[in-house]
Design a protein around this motif. Structure first.
Motif, short mmCIF file in Angstrom:
data_model
loop_
_atom_site.label_atom_id
_atom_site.label_comp_id
_atom_site.label_asym_id
_atom_site.label_seq_id
_atom_site.Cartn_x
_atom_site.Cartn_y
_atom_site.Cartn_z
N SER A 207 -45.72 -0.69 -25.11
CA SER A 207 -44.91 -1.04 -23.96
C SER A 207 -45.76 -1.72 -22.88
CB SER A 207 -44.23 0.20 -23.38
OG SER A 207 -45.19 1.15 -22.98
N PHE A 208 -45.11 -2.56 -22.10
CA PHE A 208 -45.78 -3.25 -21.00
C PHE A 208 -45.62 -2.41 -19.74
CE2 PHE A 208 -45.91 -6.46 -17.54
CZ PHE A 208 -47.19 -6.95 -17.78
N VAL A 209 -46.68 -1.70 -19.41
CA VAL A 209 -46.66 -0.80 -18.25
C VAL A 209 -47.34 -1.47 -17.07
CG1 VAL A 209 -47.35 1.45 -17.35
CG2 VAL A 209 -46.70 1.22 -19.75
N ILE A 210 -46.70 -1.37 -15.92
CA ILE A 210 -47.27 -1.89 -14.69
C ILE A 210 -47.59 -0.69 -13.80
CG2 ILE A 210 -46.92 -3.35 -12.66
CD1 ILE A 210 -44.78 -4.85 -14.29
N ALA A 211 -48.87 -0.48 -13.55
CA ALA A 211 -49.33 0.64 -12.73
C ALA A 211 -49.62 0.13 -11.32
CB ALA A 211 -50.59 1.25 -13.33
N VAL A 212 -48.95 0.72 -10.35
CA VAL A 212 -49.11 0.31 -8.96
C VAL A 212 -49.60 1.51 -8.15
CG1 VAL A 212 -48.03 -0.74 -6.95
CG2 VAL A 212 -47.21 -1.33 -9.25
N ASP A 213 -50.85 1.47 -7.73
CA ASP A 213 -51.43 2.57 -6.95
C ASP A 213 -51.72 2.13 -5.52
OD1 ASP A 213 -51.69 4.75 -8.89
OD2 ASP A 213 -53.08 3.41 -9.93
N GLY A 214 -51.94 3.11 -4.67
CA GLY A 214 -52.30 2.81 -3.29
C GLY A 214 -52.03 3.98 -2.38
N PRO A 215 -52.57 3.93 -1.16
CA PRO A 215 -52.38 5.02 -0.20
C PRO A 215 -50.98 5.02 0.39
CG PRO A 215 -53.58 3.22 0.81
CD PRO A 215 -53.45 2.88 -0.64
N ALA A 216 -50.69 6.02 1.20
CA ALA A 216 -49.38 6.17 1.81
C ALA A 216 -49.02 4.98 2.68
CB ALA A 216 -49.36 7.45 2.67
N ALA A 217 -47.76 4.52 2.57
CA ALA A 217 -47.21 3.45 3.40
C ALA A 217 -47.92 2.12 3.23
CB ALA A 217 -47.20 3.87 4.87
N SER A 218 -48.55 1.92 2.08
CA SER A 218 -49.24 0.65 1.83
C SER A 218 -48.29 -0.45 1.38
CB SER A 218 -50.32 0.84 0.75
OG SER A 218 -49.73 1.28 -0.46
N GLY A 219 -47.09 -0.06 0.95
CA GLY A 219 -46.14 -1.02 0.44
C GLY A 219 -46.02 -0.98 -1.07
N LYS A 220 -46.71 -0.03 -1.70
CA LYS A 220 -46.72 0.01 -3.17
C LYS A 220 -45.34 0.29 -3.75
CE LYS A 220 -48.17 4.88 -3.47
NZ LYS A 220 -48.19 5.09 -2.00
N GLY A 221 -44.55 1.13 -3.06
CA GLY A 221 -43.22 1.44 -3.56
C GLY A 221 -42.31 0.22 -3.50
N THR A 222 -42.40 -0.53 -2.42
CA THR A 222 -41.60 -1.75 -2.28
C THR A 222 -42.00 -2.78 -3.33
OG1 THR A 222 -41.37 -1.38 0.10
CG2 THR A 222 -40.97 -3.61 -0.70
N VAL A 223 -43.30 -2.92 -3.53
CA VAL A 223 -43.81 -3.85 -4.54
C VAL A 223 -43.34 -3.43 -5.93
CG1 VAL A 223 -45.91 -4.58 -5.74
CG2 VAL A 223 -45.80 -4.67 -3.25
N ALA A 224 -43.49 -2.15 -6.24
CA ALA A 224 -43.14 -1.65 -7.56
C ALA A 224 -41.64 -1.79 -7.85
CB ALA A 224 -43.56 -0.19 -7.70
N SER A 225 -40.80 -1.40 -6.90
CA SER A 225 -39.36 -1.49 -7.12
C SER A 225 -38.92 -2.94 -7.26
CB SER A 225 -38.60 -0.81 -5.98
OG SER A 225 -38.88 -1.42 -4.73
N GLY A 226 -39.56 -3.84 -6.52
CA GLY A 226 -39.23 -5.27 -6.64
C GLY A 226 -39.60 -5.82 -8.01
N LEU A 227 -40.76 -5.44 -8.51
CA LEU A 227 -41.19 -5.87 -9.85
C LEU A 227 -40.24 -5.34 -10.91
CD1 LEU A 227 -45.05 -5.32 -9.56
CD2 LEU A 227 -43.90 -7.53 -9.83
N ALA A 228 -39.83 -4.08 -10.76
CA ALA A 228 -38.93 -3.47 -11.74
C ALA A 228 -37.60 -4.21 -11.80
CB ALA A 228 -38.72 -2.00 -11.39
N ARG A 229 -37.05 -4.53 -10.63
CA ARG A 229 -35.78 -5.26 -10.58
C ARG A 229 -35.91 -6.63 -11.23
NH1 ARG A 229 -35.60 -3.20 -5.35
NH2 ARG A 229 -36.35 -5.20 -4.52
N GLU A 230 -36.98 -7.33 -10.89
CA GLU A 230 -37.16 -8.69 -11.40
C GLU A 230 -37.37 -8.72 -12.91
OE1 GLU A 230 -40.11 -12.49 -10.58
OE2 GLU A 230 -39.54 -11.15 -8.96
N LEU A 231 -38.09 -7.73 -13.43
CA LEU A 231 -38.42 -7.71 -14.85
C LEU A 231 -37.43 -6.89 -15.67
CD1 LEU A 231 -42.28 -7.25 -14.51
CD2 LEU A 231 -41.04 -9.36 -15.01
N GLY A 232 -36.50 -6.21 -15.00
CA GLY A 232 -35.54 -5.40 -15.72
C GLY A 232 -36.15 -4.18 -16.38
N LEU A 233 -37.13 -3.58 -15.71
CA LEU A 233 -37.81 -2.41 -16.25
C LEU A 233 -37.48 -1.18 -15.41
CD1 LEU A 233 -41.37 -3.92 -16.92
CD2 LEU A 233 -39.59 -3.42 -18.61
#
Length: 221
Positions: free
Chosen positions: A2-28
């Motif tokens: 599987s193609f896994v995208i790992a997005v790490d980072g400290p609190a409030a860095s924007g990682k959740g926004t980045v990750a959810s956007g990638l998921a929507r765009e890629l349909g994952l």
């Protein structure tokens, strides 16, 4: 594989926004792993328990129900603080490993964000990002989310500093950038700019991954 995208980072860095956007765009499917720890901390609080009690926190993690992640209360400041406290316990992290491993193993892939995804949960992920921003920028972002709860910017900045220290200093799965993760500093970026930068990072990683798979297939053939 599987193609896994790992997005790490400290609190409030924007990682959740980045990750959810990638998921929507890629349909994952997307997993905010921080919600797992928030759910454990929240459940302890509701039961009158202590997030610093390793045994109680571990038992709560073992009983975690996926439906618990839908609780709106997990987005509060208190839940975030409780999550940071229970996350230091090795037993809690071990109890939540299987859940995260199963999520990452889905076909055709998944997007997972957290603090130890690229180093512990999915160390072989084809795409890894480490999303960060300055403490001041992160505090302001979090304050915009929580200001209606009567929290001051100074309080949020102090919380950010405490969580950074706790997350980086814990003995089990500390917050560190994976050696093969691409650093994405969003301090001076809008949401759109961060999303575009993340998309380009993932596109490059996917191209390398697909080339590698083709090479392995030709060798076997």
């Amino acid at each position: 594989m599987s193609f896994v995208i790992a997005v790490d980072g400290p609190a409030a860095s924007g990682k959740g926004t980045v990750a959810s956007g990638l998921a929507r765009e890629l349909g994952l499917p997307h997993l905010d792993s921080g919600l797992l720890y928030r759910a454990v901390g929240r459940a302890l609080q509701v039961a009158g328990g202590d997030p610093d009690d390793a045994a109680a926190a571990t038992e709560t993690a073992r009983r975690l129900d996926p439906h618990d992640l839908e609780d709106p209360a997990l987005r509060t400041r208190e839940a975030g603080e409780a999550a940071s406290r229970v996350a230091v316990h090795a037993g809690v992290r071990a109890a939540l490993l299987d859940f995260q491993h199963a999520f990452a193993a889905q076909e055709p892939g998944a997007v997972i964000d957290g603090r130890d995804i690229g180093t512990v949960i999915a160390p072989d992920a084809p795409a890894k990002l480490f999303v960060t921003a300055s403490p001041e920028v992160r505090a302001h972002r979090r304050w915009l989310q929580l200001k209606d709860q009567g929290v001051s910017l100074d309080e949020i900045l102090a919380d950010i500093a405490l969580r950074d220290e706790r997350d980086s200093a814990r003995s089990t799965a500390p917050l560190v950038q994976a050696k093969d993760a691409v650093l994405l500093d969003t301090s001076e970026m809008t949401i759109e700019q961060a999303a575009d930068a993340a998309r380009r990072i993932v596109e490059a990683a996917r191209a390398r991954w697909e080339t590698s798979l083709k090479g392995e297939a030709s060798q076997k053939g």
